[in-house]
Design a protein around this motif. Structure first.
Motif, PDB file in Angstrom:
ATOM      1  N   ALA A 127     -12.102   4.729   4.515  1.00 32.62           N
ATOM      2  CA  ALA A 127     -11.303   5.953   4.527  1.00 32.62           C
ATOM      3  C   ALA A 127      -9.882   5.662   5.010  1.00 32.62           C
ATOM      4  O   ALA A 127      -8.897   6.164   4.437  1.00 32.62           O
ATOM      5  N   THR A 128      -9.773   4.851   6.056  1.00 29.11           N
ATOM      6  CA  THR A 128      -8.450   4.485   6.567  1.00 29.11           C
ATOM      7  C   THR A 128      -7.667   3.711   5.507  1.00 29.11           C
ATOM      8  O   THR A 128      -6.467   3.941   5.309  1.00 29.11           O
ATOM      9  N   ASN A 129      -8.337   2.799   4.819  1.00 33.67           N
ATOM     10  CA  ASN A 129      -7.697   2.009   3.769  1.00 33.67           C
ATOM     11  C   ASN A 129      -7.181   2.906   2.647  1.00 33.67           C
ATOM     12  O   ASN A 129      -6.067   2.715   2.139  1.00 33.67           O
ATOM     13  N   LYS A 130      -7.961   3.902   2.263  1.00 32.12           N
ATOM     14  CA  LYS A 130      -7.554   4.824   1.201  1.00 32.12           C
ATOM     15  C   LYS A 130      -6.330   5.631   1.629  1.00 32.12           C
ATOM     16  O   LYS A 130      -5.379   5.795   0.856  1.00 32.12           O
ATOM     17  N   LYS A 131      -6.337   6.120   2.872  1.00 30.21           N
ATOM     18  CA  LYS A 131      -5.192   6.886   3.380  1.00 30.21           C
ATOM     19  C   LYS A 131      -3.939   6.019   3.413  1.00 30.21           C
ATOM     20  O   LYS A 131      -2.854   6.467   3.035  1.00 30.21           O
ATOM     21  N   GLN A 132      -4.075   4.772   3.843  1.00 31.12           N
ATOM     22  CA  GLN A 132      -2.917   3.890   3.918  1.00 31.12           C
ATOM     23  C   GLN A 132      -2.402   3.517   2.527  1.00 31.12           C
ATOM     24  O   GLN A 132      -1.191   3.365   2.330  1.00 31.12           O
ATOM     25  N   ALA A 133      -3.277   3.398   1.552  1.00 30.03           N
ATOM     26  CA  ALA A 133      -2.844   3.114   0.184  1.00 30.03           C
ATOM     27  C   ALA A 133      -2.032   4.288  -0.376  1.00 30.03           C
ATOM     28  O   ALA A 133      -0.994   4.085  -1.020  1.00 30.03           O
ATOM     29  N   GLU A 134      -2.491   5.512  -0.120  1.00 29.34           N
ATOM     30  CA  GLU A 134      -1.743   6.697  -0.569  1.00 29.34           C
ATOM     31  C   GLU A 134      -0.396   6.770   0.132  1.00 29.34           C
ATOM     32  O   GLU A 134       0.631   7.070  -0.491  1.00 29.34           O
TER      33      GLU A 134
END
Length: 110
Positions: free
Chosen positions: A23-30
């Protein structure tokens, strides 16, 4: 507690860690995509401001848009062909005309 229970708790903990990291990785990618778009926007803005500050004031530069048709493409193509044709033509000889108060260089046709 036996080893099996300890391993199951460890696996559950690791699965929870993986889920939170995903989830953190997805937020940082966005967030990274948004920041890249902002950088592109600010770079274009700085380029425009540099043209306004350091460029010639008579220039009216607009952003190039390939979707806008070029109305004078045919006319300029003919002029370009004519310029290329005259560029291959040899130039005449230089001849110096002497006058009373100076000299003038004149190119004569062959």
């Amino acid at each position: 507690m036996d080893e099996k229970a300890i391993l199951l708790k460890t696996i559950e903990g690791l699965n929870a860690s993986i889920a939170s990291l995903s989830a953190t990785n997805k937020k940082q990618a966005e967030q990274n995509e948004k920041l890249q778009a902002r950088i592109k926007e600010l770079t274009a803005q700085v380029a425009w401001l540099n043209r306004q500050l350091f460029g010639r004031k008579s220039e009216k530069l607009r952003a190039y848009d390939p979707n806008i048709p070029d109305l004078f493409a045919d006319e300029f193509a003919g002029l370009q062909h004519q310029a290329e044709k005259s560029a291959t033509k040899p130039l005449g000889r230089l001849k110096r005309n002497r006058r009373k108060y100076g000299s003038r260089i004149v190119r004569t046709e062959k």
